[in-house]
Scaffold this motif. Structure first.
Motif, PDB file in Angstrom:
ATOM      1  N   ASP A 226       0.823  -1.207   0.000  1.00  0.00           N
ATOM      2  CA  ASP A 226       0.000   0.000   0.000  1.00  0.00           C
ATOM      3  C   ASP A 226       0.861   1.262   0.000  1.00  0.00           C
ATOM      4  OD1 ASP A 226      -2.489  -1.120  -0.100  1.00  0.00           O
ATOM      5  OD2 ASP A 226      -2.859  -1.062   2.068  1.00  0.00           O
ATOM      6  N   THR A 230      -2.368   4.826  -3.473  1.00  0.00           N
ATOM      7  CA  THR A 230      -3.260   3.711  -3.788  1.00  0.00           C
ATOM      8  C   THR A 230      -4.459   3.672  -2.837  1.00  0.00           C
ATOM      9  OG1 THR A 230      -1.929   2.218  -2.405  1.00  0.00           O
ATOM     10  CG2 THR A 230      -1.391   2.343  -4.759  1.00  0.00           C
ATOM     11  N   GLN A 233      -6.894   6.308  -3.919  1.00  0.00           N
ATOM     12  CA  GLN A 233      -7.638   5.887  -5.104  1.00  0.00           C
ATOM     13  C   GLN A 233      -8.744   4.898  -4.742  1.00  0.00           C
ATOM     14  OE1 GLN A 233      -7.109   7.020  -8.474  1.00  0.00           O
ATOM     15  NE2 GLN A 233      -6.167   8.553  -7.161  1.00  0.00           N
ATOM     16  N   SER A 348       0.842   2.118 -10.738  1.00  0.00           N
ATOM     17  CA  SER A 348       0.683   2.156  -9.275  1.00  0.00           C
ATOM     18  C   SER A 348       1.958   1.695  -8.582  1.00  0.00           C
ATOM     19  CB  SER A 348      -0.500   1.284  -8.852  1.00  0.00           C
ATOM     20  OG  SER A 348      -0.284  -0.074  -9.210  1.00  0.00           O
ATOM     21  N   SER A 352       4.134   4.010  -6.056  1.00  0.00           N
ATOM     22  CA  SER A 352       4.444   3.520  -4.713  1.00  0.00           C
ATOM     23  C   SER A 352       5.950   3.530  -4.471  1.00  0.00           C
ATOM     24  CB  SER A 352       3.893   2.098  -4.533  1.00  0.00           C
ATOM     25  OG  SER A 352       2.491   2.078  -4.640  1.00  0.00           O
TER      26      SER A 352
END
Length: 461
Positions: A226, A230, A233, A348, A352
Motif C-alpha cells: 500500500d 493507492t 484511489q 501504481s 508507490s
C-alpha cells in the motif's frame, strides 16, 4: 619581547599578502569548454556567478539559455560581476512558470532577499502571473570588500611600527582576551542549545497537531504494497486529506490504522459487485459445458449406430470427427495465445516506489538515495522499471509525448518552464498532487501544484 614583536610583524605582513592574493584572484576572467550535459545554471553554480552575467558576456539567448557541446565560454570574474551589476533595485513582471526560486537564480539573488524586498512572509512561495516583483541584482560587496581589503592592508602596513611598540601591552592583554573569548563561546553554545531546543519543541508541537476526523469516516488497515496514493484511489479521496486525518511518519507501516474522511468509494462494495458480475458468467460457462457433454454423448451414440450399419461408412465419419476435434483444439490454443502481454511496468507500482524515497534530502547533482536533485530523482525511479529517460531535465522533456497539464495521467512527468528549456521536473500522482525533489534545503516530498502550476506534461514512451 623581541620574539613577540617579530611574530606580530610577520603576521601582519602575511595577512597583507593574503589579502592581495585574494584580491588578484577574483579580477581574472575564466574560460570554460562546454561538455555534455553542461547548462548555464550549472556553470553559474560552479563558478559562483549569475546566469545573467554569463549570458550577457557570451551573447547567449536569454529565453532558451542554450549552449553547445565544445563551445568555449568566458566566465566573468566574481569581482567584475559585482562591479558591473547595477546596485539599484529593478522590477520584473511575473510570467507563467515563474517562481521565487527561479527569479532568484535568474537575477543572482536569494529567495529570502526577494521576500524581504517585496514585504513577503518568511515562508511565502506564492506569486501570481502579472505581479510586479522587485528583484535584487548581483551583490556588489565583493568589489567593495576588495577595496576595503587593499585599504586595510595599506593601513596595516603603515601601522606595523605602532603594532611593534604596543606588542608588550597586547601580550599582557592576551590572557584576558582568551578568557573573554572562552566566556563568549560558552554563552554562544548555550544560546545555540536553547535555539535547538526551541526548534525541537516547535517541531514536536507541529507534529502533535490533532488530526481532523470528519463525522463521515472509515478506518483502513495498511496492507503490504500500500501507499497513500493507492489508498486514496481506493476510497476516492486525495492524498492531502489522508495526511490531514492522520499523524503520519516518513513511511507507512503494515498493520497501521488510517482514518479516511468522507470516502466517495467503497472498496468492499466494488469487490461484491465484481463477484456478482462474475456469477452469471460462471453459470453460462457451466451451461455451455453441460451442452458440450450432451453433444459429445449424442455424437458417440450416432457413431455407434453408424458403425453397426457399415464399417466403410464409419471410418470416414470417425476421421471427420477426429479432424473436427483437432480443429477445435487448435482454435482453443490460438485463442489462449492471444492473451494480452502485460505492460512493462505498473503505474501504481511506480508511484508507490517513488513515495518510498520521501524524506531523502535534496543534493545538487544527486542521483542516488543518499541525495537527489529533481531530475536525478525521476531518472532513478524510472530506471528501476527499465525506462531510460535521460539524466537532465533537458533530456527528460523529450523522453515521451508532450501533453497539456490538463491531459496528464498519474505516472506522467510534469515540467516547469518553457518546452525546450524546462528547469524543474516531478512525477504526477493525480488530482493536483505530485512528488519531486524540490530545491536546496528541502527533501523528496508530495506537493500540490495549486499554487505552483507546471507548464506542460510528458507521457514516457
Amino acid at each position: 619581547m623581541n620574539n613577540t614583536t617579530k611574530k606580530i610583524l610577520f603576521g601582519t605582513v602575511g595577512a597583507a599578502g593574503l589579502f592581495l592574493a585574494s584580491s588578484a584572484s577574483v579580477n581574472a576572467d575564466t574560460t570554460h569548454h562546454v561538455v555534455k550535459n553542461d547548462t548555464v545554471w550549472d556553470l553559474s553554480q560552479k563558478y559562483g556567478v549569475s546566469i545573467q552575467s554569463i549570458e550577457q558576456l557570451n551573447k547567449i539567448n536569454t529565453d532558451t539559455h542554450l549552449i553547445r557541446e565544445g563551445q568555449t565560454l568566458t566566465i566573468p570574474a566574481t569581482g567584475k560581476t559585482a562591479a558591473k551589476t547595477a546596485t539599484k533595485t529593478s522590477q520584473v513582471t511575473v510570467k507563467a512558470g515563474d517562481t521565487l526560486w527561479a527569479l532568484a537564480q535568474k537575477y543572482g539573488t536569494t529567495v529570502e532577499k526577494l521576500r524581504q524586498l517585496n514585504g513577503l512572509a518568511s515562508d511565502a512561495y506564492l506569486i501570481h502571473v502579472g505581479d510586479v516583483i522587485k528583484v535584487d541584482g548581483q551583490v556588489t560587496t565583493i568589489t567593495t570588500t576588495n577595496a576595503q581589503a587593499t585599504s586595510t592592508v595599506s593601513s596595516e602596513a603603515n601601522q606595523t611600527s605602532q603594532a611593534a611598540s604596543t606588542a608588550s601591552s597586547e601580550a599582557n592583554q592576551t590572557s584576558q582576551a582568551a578568557s573573554t573569548a572562552s566566556s563568549e563561546a560558552s554563552q554562544t553554545s548555550q544560546a545555540t542549545s536553547t535555539a535547538s531546543s526551541e526548534a525541537s519543541q516547535a517541531a514536536s508541537t507541529s507534529q502533535a497537531a490533532t488530526p481532523y476526523v470528519a463525522a463521515n469516516h472509515v478506518t483502513y488497515t495498511v496492507q503490504a504494497g500500500d501507499s497513500l496514493y493507492t489508498i486514496a484511489q481506493k476510497y476516492g479521496v486525495t492524498v492531502d486529506s489522508l495526511r490531514q486525518a492522520n499523524t503520519l511518519g516518513a513511511t507507512l507501516q503494515v498493520g497501521q490504522s488510517l482514518t479516511v474522511n468522507d470516502p466517495t468509494k467503497n472498496p468492499q462494495a466494488s469487490v461484491a459487485a465484481s463477484q456478482a458480475e462474475q456469477t452469471p458468467a460462471q453459470t453460462t460457462t457451466t451451461s455451455q459445458a453441460t451442452q458440450a457433454t450432451q453433444t459429445t454423448q449424442a455424437a458417440t451414440t450416432t457413431n455407434q449406430v453408424a458403425q453397426t450399419t457399415s464399417q466403410t461408412t464409419s471410418q470416414p465419419a470417425a476421421q471427420t470427427q477426429t479432424s473436427q476435434t483437432t480443429q477445435t483444439s487448435q482454435q482453443t490454443q490460438a485463442s489462449q495465445a492471444q492473451v494480452a502481454t502485460p505492460s512493462s511496468y505498473s503505474v501504481s507500482a511506480l508511484l508507490s516506489y517513488a513515495q518510498t524515497f520521501t524524506g531523502v534530502p535534496y543534493v545538487l547533482g544527486g542521483t542516488t538515495p543518499a541525495g537527489f536533485d529533481c531530475s536525478g530523482f525521476t531518472q532513478y525511479v524510472f530506471n528501476h522499471f527499465g525506462k531510460n529517460i535521460g539524466r537532465t531535465t533537458y533530456q527528460q522533456q523529450y523522453a515521451g509525448t508532450k501533453l497539456a497539464v490538463s491531459s496528464a495521467q498519474p505516472g506522467d512527468l510534469l515540467f516547469w518552464g518553457a518546452y525546450g528549456s524546462a528547469y524543474h521536473v516531478g512525477i504526477y500522482l493525480g488530482g493536483s498532487s505530485y512528488i519531486a525533489a524540490p530545491e536546496p534545503g528541502e527533501s523528496v516530498s508530495v506537493k500540490s501544484f495549486t499554487y505552483y502550476q507546471p507548464s506542460f506534461a510528458v507521457h514516457v514512451n
